[in-house]
Motif scaffolding. Structure first.
Motif, PDB file in Angstrom:
ATOM      1  N   PHE A  58      15.348  42.202   5.523  1.00 30.37           N
ATOM      2  CA  PHE A  58      14.535  41.188   4.828  1.00 30.37           C
ATOM      3  C   PHE A  58      13.157  41.092   5.450  1.00 30.37           C
ATOM      4  O   PHE A  58      12.152  40.985   4.759  1.00 30.37           O
ATOM      5  N   ARG A  59      13.097  41.164   6.793  1.00 35.46           N
ATOM      6  CA  ARG A  59      11.827  40.979   7.475  1.00 35.46           C
ATOM      7  C   ARG A  59      10.934  42.212   7.319  1.00 35.46           C
ATOM      8  O   ARG A  59       9.763  42.093   6.971  1.00 35.46           O
ATOM      9  N   CYS A  60      11.473  43.415   7.578  1.00 39.28           N
ATOM     10  CA  CYS A  60      10.627  44.607   7.669  1.00 39.28           C
ATOM     11  C   CYS A  60      10.434  45.320   6.333  1.00 39.28           C
ATOM     12  O   CYS A  60       9.384  45.888   6.082  1.00 39.28           O
ATOM     13  N   PHE A  61      11.444  45.307   5.462  1.00 42.34           N
ATOM     14  CA  PHE A  61      11.319  46.043   4.199  1.00 42.34           C
ATOM     15  C   PHE A  61      10.915  45.119   3.051  1.00 42.34           C
ATOM     16  O   PHE A  61      10.128  45.487   2.187  1.00 42.34           O
ATOM     17  N   LEU A  62      11.475  43.901   3.026  1.00 43.87           N
ATOM     18  CA  LEU A  62      11.168  42.994   1.915  1.00 43.87           C
ATOM     19  C   LEU A  62      10.071  41.990   2.280  1.00 43.87           C
ATOM     20  O   LEU A  62       9.657  41.188   1.452  1.00 43.87           O
ATOM     21  N   HIS A  63       9.595  42.043   3.537  1.00 37.04           N
ATOM     22  CA  HIS A  63       8.466  41.224   3.988  1.00 37.04           C
ATOM     23  C   HIS A  63       8.677  39.735   3.767  1.00 37.04           C
ATOM     24  O   HIS A  63       7.756  39.028   3.362  1.00 37.04           O
ATOM     25  N   ILE A  64       9.875  39.255   3.998  1.00 40.64           N
ATOM     26  CA  ILE A  64      10.110  37.818   3.932  1.00 40.64           C
ATOM     27  C   ILE A  64       9.940  37.261   5.337  1.00 40.64           C
ATOM     28  O   ILE A  64      10.617  37.688   6.263  1.00 40.64           O
ATOM     29  N   ASP A  65       8.988  36.331   5.499  1.00 35.64           N
ATOM     30  CA  ASP A  65       8.870  35.677   6.798  1.00 35.64           C
ATOM     31  C   ASP A  65       8.635  34.186   6.581  1.00 35.64           C
ATOM     32  O   ASP A  65       8.797  33.677   5.480  1.00 35.64           O
ATOM     33  N   LEU A  66       8.245  33.497   7.627  1.00 37.89           N
ATOM     34  CA  LEU A  66       8.132  32.040   7.531  1.00 37.89           C
ATOM     35  C   LEU A  66       6.731  31.581   7.111  1.00 37.89           C
ATOM     36  O   LEU A  66       6.443  30.401   7.126  1.00 37.89           O
ATOM     37  N   LYS A  67       5.865  32.535   6.721  1.00 39.69           N
ATOM     38  CA  LYS A  67       4.518  32.147   6.292  1.00 39.69           C
ATOM     39  C   LYS A  67       4.576  31.309   5.018  1.00 39.69           C
ATOM     40  O   LYS A  67       5.459  31.468   4.182  1.00 39.69           O
ATOM     41  N   GLN A  68       3.569  30.441   4.865  1.00 40.38           N
ATOM     42  CA  GLN A  68       3.537  29.515   3.737  1.00 40.38           C
ATOM     43  C   GLN A  68       3.602  30.244   2.393  1.00 40.38           C
ATOM     44  O   GLN A  68       4.275  29.802   1.472  1.00 40.38           O
ATOM     45  N   SER A  69       2.937  31.412   2.304  1.00 39.77           N
ATOM     46  CA  SER A  69       2.842  32.091   1.012  1.00 39.77           C
ATOM     47  C   SER A  69       4.185  32.645   0.551  1.00 39.77           C
ATOM     48  O   SER A  69       4.368  32.958  -0.622  1.00 39.77           O
ATOM     49  N   HIS A  70       5.124  32.784   1.482  1.00 39.95           N
ATOM     50  CA  HIS A  70       6.420  33.347   1.089  1.00 39.95           C
ATOM     51  C   HIS A  70       7.506  32.278   1.007  1.00 39.95           C
ATOM     52  O   HIS A  70       8.668  32.588   0.906  1.00 39.95           O
ATOM     53  N   ARG A  71       7.101  31.004   1.074  1.00 43.30           N
ATOM     54  CA  ARG A  71       8.088  29.938   1.105  1.00 43.30           C
ATOM     55  C   ARG A  71       8.987  29.918  -0.132  1.00 43.30           C
ATOM     56  O   ARG A  71      10.183  29.679  -0.026  1.00 43.30           O
ATOM     57  N   ASP A  72       8.409  30.161  -1.326  1.00 44.66           N
ATOM     58  CA  ASP A  72       9.212  30.137  -2.557  1.00 44.66           C
ATOM     59  C   ASP A  72      10.350  31.140  -2.481  1.00 44.66           C
ATOM     60  O   ASP A  72      11.501  30.820  -2.743  1.00 44.66           O
ATOM     61  N   ASP A  73       9.990  32.386  -2.076  1.00 40.50           N
ATOM     62  CA  ASP A  73      10.999  33.432  -1.978  1.00 40.50           C
ATOM     63  C   ASP A  73      12.054  33.054  -0.949  1.00 40.50           C
ATOM     64  O   ASP A  73      13.244  33.204  -1.181  1.00 40.50           O
ATOM     65  N   LEU A  74      11.572  32.547   0.198  1.00 36.65           N
ATOM     66  CA  LEU A  74      12.503  32.197   1.277  1.00 36.65           C
ATOM     67  C   LEU A  74      13.462  31.105   0.820  1.00 36.65           C
ATOM     68  O   LEU A  74      14.670  31.175   1.050  1.00 36.65           O
ATOM     69  N   GLN A  75      12.913  30.078   0.122  1.00 37.51           N
ATOM     70  CA  GLN A  75      13.775  28.990  -0.346  1.00 37.51           C
ATOM     71  C   GLN A  75      14.799  29.486  -1.352  1.00 37.51           C
ATOM     72  O   GLN A  75      15.955  29.083  -1.331  1.00 37.51           O
ATOM     73  N   LEU A  76      14.337  30.399  -2.235  1.00 36.00           N
ATOM     74  CA  LEU A  76      15.273  30.973  -3.207  1.00 36.00           C
ATOM     75  C   LEU A  76      16.393  31.714  -2.494  1.00 36.00           C
ATOM     76  O   LEU A  76      17.571  31.573  -2.839  1.00 36.00           O
ATOM     77  N   ILE A  77      16.029  32.497  -1.457  1.00 38.16           N
ATOM     78  CA  ILE A  77      17.035  33.263  -0.726  1.00 38.16           C
ATOM     79  C   ILE A  77      18.004  32.328  -0.019  1.00 38.16           C
ATOM     80  O   ILE A  77      19.224  32.521  -0.052  1.00 38.16           O
ATOM     81  N   LEU A  78      17.469  31.271   0.611  1.00 39.26           N
ATOM     82  CA  LEU A  78      18.343  30.348   1.339  1.00 39.26           C
ATOM     83  C   LEU A  78      19.262  29.614   0.366  1.00 39.26           C
ATOM     84  O   LEU A  78      20.448  29.405   0.646  1.00 39.26           O
TER      85      LEU A  78
END
Lengths: 103, 209
Positions: A58-78
């Motif tokens: 998730f971190r290295c290939f899909l570039h999901i991290d804790l940055k504000q711009s990725h919050r939507d994706d992160l919340q969806l995943i969680l």
């Protein structure tokens, strides 16, 4: 050039991801092949390695991290993780409980 | 892409709070694909739950120890992980405009690795048939054949998608449509890798213990 630096940096991300992925899956396969511990311990370690590899992908290939711009994706995943946890854990609980009562 | 063809109309069913462009933004398109992928993840998770609860019922037929082999699973894992890496390079070639040759080359390499993975799996399934491990033999095998070939089908569709994108890139180059399609294909491909990690850990490795 700025674009050049960005390319290098992101390429490093992918290389790190590949090394982590190969290392973690290699470790899991090696553990099962050599079988140094009792099965339950090995199974626990293999599961832990799988979760680590999940995070690495998730971190290295899909570039999901804790940055504000990725919050939507992160919340969806969680949220999906919660749904999956409820459904999988719930199904297993009920099925194994039934199994026990049928014995 | 054709959602809400005229400006000012409602873009989707339900409550529309503000007027917006005729086309959803790239961010919205990608988020929509994330939603699809996560629903796919729920599908796989439930197939895993089925496998976990039925996997012990071999009904006198072959069990995990008799049918799984470590070597081919490790080889398939290697191919799929490498294909994720080569797709990553293709994404970077697109993002930093490193030329169509590198992009097409990396897509072709990813396709080859994907096809190699599929070939090995077909060989695996054939070996299983040879051992009499058919889906109708036991609950364990039914659950196995529900889970692993579903991933196989996803990878096959991913390979078709790569071919389609290679043709589209040849025909229309890198425009906004092909770029976002490639981005979504990338998400799909990396996601299949994650599903495979779960499969080799909780099906093959657990079965070999």
């Amino acid at each position: 050039m700025d674009g050049d630096g960005g390319f290098r940096r992101e390429l490093r991300d992918y290389v790190v991801g590949l090394v982590l992925a190969l290392g973690l899956s290699g470790a899991a396969f090696a553990l099962v092949a050599w079988d140094p511990w009792p099965a339950r311990t090995t199974l626990g370690v293999v599961a832990a390695l799988a979760v680590l590899q999940l995070v690495a992908h998730f971190r290295c290939f899909l570039h999901i991290d804790l940055k504000q711009s990725h919050r939507d994706d992160l919340q969806l995943i969680l949220f999906t993780a919660v749904i999956i946890g409820l459904m999988v854990a719930g199904s297993l609980w009920i099925i194994f409980n039934q199994n026990q009562r049928m014995m | 892409m054709s959602v809400g063809s005229t400006t000012g109309k409602r873009r989707h069913p339900g409550l529309n709070l503000h007027e917006s462009d005729a086309h959803p933004s790239d961010g919205e398109v990608m988020f929509g694909f994330w939603v699809f992928m996560m629903s796919d993840a729920v599908l796989f998770a439930l197939l895993f739950a089925v496998y976990a609860s039925l996997g012990v019922n071999t009904a006198g037929g072959p069990g995990p120890h008799d049918v799984f082999e470590l070597g081919p699973a490790a080889m398939e894992t290697l191919l799929l992980l490498l294909s994720s890496f080569t797709f990553g390079i293709a994404s970077l070639a697109m993002k930093y405009r490193r030329g169509m040759a590198l992009l097409q080359g990396m897509l072709a390499l990813t396709l080859l690795l994907g096809l190699g993975f599929l070939g090995l799996e077909v060989h695996d399934f054939a070996t299983l048939q040879g051992k009499g491990a058919l889906p109708q033999v036991s609950a364990f095998l039914s659950a196995f054949y529900a889970l692993v070939p579903t991933h196989f089908l996803h990878v096959s569709l991913g390979c078709v998608w790569i071919v389609v994108m290679m043709v589209q890139l040849r025909m229309s180059g890198l425009d906004r449509t092909t770029r976002t399609r490639l981005l979504r294909l990338g998400l799909f491909w990396h996601f299949l890798d994650i599903v495979w990690v779960m499969i080799f850990s909780f099906v093959f490795l657990r079965g070999m213990l």
